[in-house]
Design a protein around this motif. Structure first.
Motif, PDB file in Angstrom:
ATOM      1  N   GLN A   3       0.933  -1.109  -0.194  1.00  0.00           N
ATOM      2  CA  GLN A   3      -0.045   0.038   0.429  1.00  0.00           C
ATOM      3  C   GLN A   3       0.649   1.409  -0.441  1.00  0.00           C
ATOM      4  O   GLN A   3       0.695   2.466  -0.712  1.00  0.00           O
ATOM      5  N   THR A   4       1.892   1.169   0.826  1.00  0.00           N
ATOM      6  CA  THR A   4       3.114   2.479   0.840  1.00  0.00           C
ATOM      7  C   THR A   4       3.238   2.937  -0.802  1.00  0.00           C
ATOM      8  O   THR A   4       4.293   3.919  -1.724  1.00  0.00           O
ATOM      9  N   LEU A   5       3.476   2.056  -1.851  1.00  0.00           N
ATOM     10  CA  LEU A   5       3.501   2.350  -2.869  1.00  0.00           C
ATOM     11  C   LEU A   5       2.865   2.704  -3.865  1.00  0.00           C
ATOM     12  O   LEU A   5       2.532   2.337  -5.203  1.00  0.00           O
ATOM     13  N   SER A   6       1.132   2.236  -3.184  1.00  0.00           N
ATOM     14  CA  SER A   6       0.376   2.885  -4.225  1.00  0.00           C
ATOM     15  C   SER A   6       0.187   4.184  -4.619  1.00  0.00           C
ATOM     16  O   SER A   6      -0.427   3.644  -6.126  1.00  0.00           O
ATOM     17  N   TYR A   7       1.086   4.765  -4.629  1.00  0.00           N
ATOM     18  CA  TYR A   7       1.104   6.138  -5.480  1.00  0.00           C
ATOM     19  C   TYR A   7       2.509   6.603  -5.674  1.00  0.00           C
ATOM     20  O   TYR A   7       3.182   6.010  -5.364  1.00  0.00           O
ATOM     21  N   HIS A   8       2.631   6.913  -6.721  1.00  0.00           N
ATOM     22  CA  HIS A   8       3.938   7.440  -6.532  1.00  0.00           C
ATOM     23  C   HIS A   8       4.210   8.848  -6.182  1.00  0.00           C
ATOM     24  O   HIS A   8       3.432   9.839  -5.654  1.00  0.00           O
ATOM     25  N   ALA A   9       5.352   8.565  -4.858  1.00  0.00           N
ATOM     26  CA  ALA A   9       5.271   9.676  -4.107  1.00  0.00           C
ATOM     27  C   ALA A   9       7.323  10.235  -3.912  1.00  0.00           C
ATOM     28  O   ALA A   9       7.782   9.457  -4.331  1.00  0.00           O
ATOM     29  N   MET A  83      -6.358   5.946  -1.495  1.00  0.00           N
ATOM     30  CA  MET A  83      -5.830   6.811  -0.287  1.00  0.00           C
ATOM     31  C   MET A  83      -5.680   6.957   1.328  1.00  0.00           C
ATOM     32  O   MET A  83      -4.928   7.294   1.768  1.00  0.00           O
ATOM     33  N   ALA A  84      -6.997   6.406   1.834  1.00  0.00           N
ATOM     34  CA  ALA A  84      -6.617   6.693   2.805  1.00  0.00           C
ATOM     35  C   ALA A  84      -5.954   5.258   3.640  1.00  0.00           C
ATOM     36  O   ALA A  84      -5.002   4.788   4.284  1.00  0.00           O
ATOM     37  N   ALA A  85      -6.030   4.020   2.749  1.00  0.00           N
ATOM     38  CA  ALA A  85      -5.073   2.654   2.784  1.00  0.00           C
ATOM     39  C   ALA A  85      -3.388   3.532   2.689  1.00  0.00           C
ATOM     40  O   ALA A  85      -2.640   2.742   3.503  1.00  0.00           O
ATOM     41  N   PHE A  86      -3.166   3.975   1.711  1.00  0.00           N
ATOM     42  CA  PHE A  86      -1.677   4.603   1.974  1.00  0.00           C
ATOM     43  C   PHE A  86      -1.422   5.246   2.678  1.00  0.00           C
ATOM     44  O   PHE A  86      -0.071   5.132   3.281  1.00  0.00           O
ATOM     45  N   ILE A  87      -2.044   5.615   3.560  1.00  0.00           N
ATOM     46  CA  ILE A  87      -1.345   6.597   4.784  1.00  0.00           C
ATOM     47  C   ILE A  87      -1.486   6.160   5.478  1.00  0.00           C
ATOM     48  O   ILE A  87      -0.610   5.750   6.248  1.00  0.00           O
ATOM     49  N   ALA A  88      -2.404   5.057   6.200  1.00  0.00           N
ATOM     50  CA  ALA A  88      -2.294   3.826   7.136  1.00  0.00           C
ATOM     51  C   ALA A  88      -0.978   3.216   6.779  1.00  0.00           C
ATOM     52  O   ALA A  88      -0.749   3.284   7.431  1.00  0.00           O
ATOM     53  N   ALA A  89      -0.750   3.065   5.509  1.00  0.00           N
ATOM     54  CA  ALA A  89       0.022   2.322   5.298  1.00  0.00           C
ATOM     55  C   ALA A  89       1.764   2.990   6.074  1.00  0.00           C
ATOM     56  O   ALA A  89       2.355   1.961   6.811  1.00  0.00           O
ATOM     57  N   HIS A  90       1.427   3.691   5.564  1.00  0.00           N
ATOM     58  CA  HIS A  90       2.621   4.368   6.038  1.00  0.00           C
ATOM     59  C   HIS A  90       2.707   4.840   7.373  1.00  0.00           C
ATOM     60  O   HIS A  90       3.513   5.147   8.124  1.00  0.00           O
ATOM     61  N   ALA A  92       1.399   3.353   9.114  1.00  0.00           N
ATOM     62  CA  ALA A  92       2.061   1.205  10.431  1.00  0.00           C
ATOM     63  C   ALA A  92       3.264   1.787  10.559  1.00  0.00           C
ATOM     64  O   ALA A  92       3.719   0.946  11.275  1.00  0.00           O
ATOM     65  N   ALA A  93       4.005   2.749   9.361  1.00  0.00           N
ATOM     66  CA  ALA A  93       5.611   1.987   8.986  1.00  0.00           C
ATOM     67  C   ALA A  93       5.918   2.725   9.874  1.00  0.00           C
ATOM     68  O   ALA A  93       7.715   2.342   9.696  1.00  0.00           O
TER      69      ALA A  93
END
Length: 201
Positions: A3-9, A83-90, A92-93
């Motif tokens: 999930q942390t890679l689901s957006y280019h960032a 986006m919420a899943a992306f944020i939650a993954a970061h 959690a990391a």
């Protein structure tokens, strides 16, 4: 794909004791729009600055719309969940790290939508020129600092809608701060100063 890679960032890990700050660009921006600004405001902060994955005539956005101020609400709901899943993954990391987020225009809108769906993701929130053209249900934002900035003559984000969002935030228990100017959709220096206070105080 995690999930942390689901957006280019563009990202930076936080220094010990520093917060993790999410930065969301406006329409036509990208992951670089606010990255250096965050570095200047809070040099030790971790940064996650995703690029919107919707193209509107070549301009990057975080969700689709059918006209100015007319959102594709089904698309918004899907992309809010993503986006919420992306944020939650970061989050959690980076266990135990305070998580702040801010966005401008379209970036403020996706951030607000995420907060409305999952209010526990962020400790502090900055909404620069948001436009929320629907009536959200109250959530529990007790103890969370929220900054809203706006222009009273903003042709993209009409002032009455900003007032409605402020009422919703207060009703949801947020500690609301504002920085309002008499101009339009542009970000002014007072807004940057208010954002810096939010991210560093």
């Amino acid at each position: 794909m995690t999930q942390t890679l689901s957006y280019h960032a563009r990202t930076r890990a936080p220094d010990p004791g520093a917060p993790l700050i999410f930065a969301f660009h406006g329409t036509g921006g990208d992951e670089t729009q606010f990255f250096e600004l965050v570095r200047q405001i809070h040099p030790g902060a971790g940064i996650v600055s995703p690029r919107g994955d919707v193209s509107e005539g070549g301009a990057a956005r975080f969700f689709r719309r059918t006209g100015e101020g007319v959102y594709d609400m089904e698309d918004l709901a899907e992309r809010t969940a993503r986006m919420a899943a992306f944020i939650a993954a970061h989050k959690a990391a980076n266990p135990g790290v305070p998580v702040y987020g801010f966005g401008y225009s379209n970036g403020a809108n996706i951030l607000a939508s995420v907060v409305m769906a999952q209010p526990d993701l962020f400790d502090r929130i900055g909404l620069l020129h948001p436009l929320i053209p629907w009536q959200p249900v109250p959530v529990d934002l007790g103890g969370r600092r929220v900054l809203v900035t706006a222009g009273r003559r903003d042709p993209i984000c009409p002032w009455p809608l900003t007032e409605g969002l402020l009422t919703w935030l207060v009703d949801s228990g947020a500690d609301v701060r504002t920085e309002i100017h008499d101009g339009g959709h542009e970000i002014r220096q007072g807004e940057i100063a208010a954002l810096a206070e939010l991210l560093t105080a």
